[in-house]
Design a protein around this motif. Structure first.
Motif, mmCIF file in Angstrom:
data_model
loop_
_atom_site.group_PDB
_atom_site.id
_atom_site.type_symbol
_atom_site.label_atom_id
_atom_site.label_comp_id
_atom_site.label_asym_id
_atom_site.label_seq_id
_atom_site.Cartn_x
_atom_site.Cartn_y
_atom_site.Cartn_z
ATOM 1 N N TYR A 73 6.761 9.825 -7.239
ATOM 2 C CA TYR A 73 6.931 9.412 -5.844
ATOM 3 C C TYR A 73 7.236 10.610 -4.930
ATOM 4 O O TYR A 73 6.816 10.654 -3.778
ATOM 5 N N LYS A 126 1.805 11.520 -2.778
ATOM 6 C CA LYS A 126 2.233 10.767 -1.595
ATOM 7 C C LYS A 126 1.180 10.850 -0.500
ATOM 8 O O LYS A 126 0.869 9.845 0.159
ATOM 9 N N ARG A 127 0.577 12.021 -0.295
ATOM 10 C CA ARG A 127 -0.490 12.170 0.706
ATOM 11 C C ARG A 127 -1.714 11.337 0.327
ATOM 12 O O ARG A 127 -2.364 10.734 1.184
ATOM 13 N N GLN A 132 6.683 2.106 -1.207
ATOM 14 C CA GLN A 132 6.314 2.655 0.092
ATOM 15 C C GLN A 132 5.963 1.562 1.095
ATOM 16 O O GLN A 132 6.460 1.556 2.216
ATOM 17 N N THR A 133 5.133 0.620 0.688
ATOM 18 C CA THR A 133 4.650 -0.403 1.624
ATOM 19 C C THR A 133 5.655 -1.532 1.803
ATOM 20 O O THR A 133 5.902 -1.983 2.925
ATOM 21 N N TYR A 187 -1.733 8.546 -1.381
ATOM 22 C CA TYR A 187 -1.453 7.131 -1.121
ATOM 23 C C TYR A 187 -1.551 6.828 0.378
ATOM 24 O O TYR A 187 -2.082 5.781 0.772
ATOM 25 N N GLU A 188 -1.056 7.736 1.206
ATOM 26 C CA GLU A 188 -1.128 7.527 2.660
ATOM 27 C C GLU A 188 -2.588 7.500 3.130
ATOM 28 O O GLU A 188 -2.957 6.697 3.993
ATOM 29 N N THR A 189 -3.418 8.386 2.564
ATOM 30 C CA THR A 189 -4.851 8.376 2.893
ATOM 31 C C THR A 189 -5.492 7.065 2.451
ATOM 32 O O THR A 189 -6.291 6.457 3.183
ATOM 33 N N TYR A 190 -5.151 6.629 1.256
ATOM 34 C CA TYR A 190 -5.664 5.369 0.707
ATOM 35 C C TYR A 190 -5.334 4.194 1.627
ATOM 36 O O TYR A 190 -6.188 3.337 1.899
ATOM 37 N N LYS A 191 -4.097 4.167 2.143
ATOM 38 C CA LYS A 191 -3.676 3.063 3.010
ATOM 39 C C LYS A 191 -4.245 3.208 4.422
ATOM 40 O O LYS A 191 -4.812 2.247 4.972
ATOM 41 N N ASN A 192 -4.086 4.383 5.008
ATOM 42 C CA ASN A 192 -4.480 4.572 6.412
ATOM 43 C C ASN A 192 -5.989 4.489 6.620
ATOM 44 O O ASN A 192 -6.456 3.965 7.637
ATOM 45 N N THR A 195 4.274 15.611 -3.392
ATOM 46 C CA THR A 195 3.656 15.570 -2.061
ATOM 47 C C THR A 195 2.162 15.273 -2.123
ATOM 48 O O THR A 195 1.623 14.586 -1.249
#
Length: 278
Positions: A157, A163-164, A126-127, A166-171, A160
């Motif tokens: 991967y 994936k959400r 993803q990143t 991971y996005e929370t973890y990053k953002n 959903t």
């Protein structure tokens, strides 16, 4: 989340499995396994155990051909060529045999080891935008769990919820413990089965330490499962998906074409008049 384990012999491409390794390759494999097992039995840190796994992989298969090293927080990675500038093809999460609490188990998939592997997979995919991952590995030097990256793609991967997360973890710049704990909750309620290859080197110790050539046949699948051909999904001579070279050349000849190399590129062109009559 449950594991559906299979043996190396079941996992391997059947045409690749039929290819007999050289006697020298098996001898090197056995000698390096003896070294690995002797070092793992000593009381050392988890970091040292990781280095023993790296040395085993390099000395048996990868040295000078594919880079095997740490990357970011990942214990070990195998790159797609001999430089660390190339994409990562394999991610290895290494645990100490003493770290039973975090190690993956056949009857317990939802462990810290798998949670870490998922995070590192998402970091690459993803990143970093790496779509060339081939396999993912969890090992404590004795036990090995190998996951095809295509299975990770379909089962994890594309999920959903994960994936959400991971996005929370990053953002939101969450820490790793947050990711692992939330992923643990998702896995607890996930009715999925994930296929992996599993083996335990301790089951082969008698064969590894004896000189009976007949016994060595039992090591062929084990030798091949950790090879670049399997872990990096390389093509091989007897691959049924590849054209037979003599047949291919004869076919080109019949229709008046030839394959030539120009500046390292293979080009198919119409044969020159002089060559057609050969």
């Amino acid at each position: 989340m449950k594991l559906n384990s299979q043996t190396p012999k079941v996992t391997l491409n059947k045409a690749f499995l039929k290819q007999r390794p050289l006697r020298s390759e098996i001898e090197t494999f056995k000698a390096n396994l003896q070294i690995l097992l002797s070092k793992v039995q000593t009381k050392e840190s988890e970091e040292n155990k990781k280095n023993h796994v790296r040395d085993f992989l390099l000395d048996t298969y990868y040295k000078g051909i594919y880079e095997v090293n740490t990357k970011d927080r990942k214990d070990l990675v195998i790159h797609l060529d001999k430089t660390n500038e190339s994409n990562v093809g394999v991610i290895v999460e290494a645990k100490s045999p003493d770290n039973k609490a975090e190690m993956l188990k056949l009857d317990k998939a939802n462990t810290k080891a798998l949670q870490e592997l998922v995070l590192y997979y998402f970091d690459e995919r993803q990143t970093k935008g790496n779509t060339e991952l081939k396999n993912l590995v969890v090992t404590n030097a004795y036990e090995w769990f190998i996951f095809d990256a295509n299975v990770f793609d379909k089962k994890i991967y594309r999920n959903t919820q994960i994936k959400r997360l991971y996005e929370t973890y990053k953002n939101d710049k969450k820490d790793n413990p947050f990711f692992y704990e939330e992923l643990r909750k998702i896995f607890d309620n996930l009715d999925e089965e994930i296929i992996c290859t599993y083996f335990d080197l301790r089951e082969y110790e008698k064969i590894i330490n004896n000189a009976d050539l007949e016994d060595d046949k039992e090591l062929i699948a084990l030798y091949k499962i950790l090879s670049p051909t399997h872990l990096l999904k390389l093509s091989f001579a007897d691959d049924s998906n590849s054209l037979n070279k003599p047949f291919y050349d004869e076919l080109l000849h019949i229709i008046g074409l030839e394959e030539v190399k120009i500046k390292s590129k293979s080009i198919i062109r119409r044969k020159e008049e002089g060559n057609r009559n050969q």
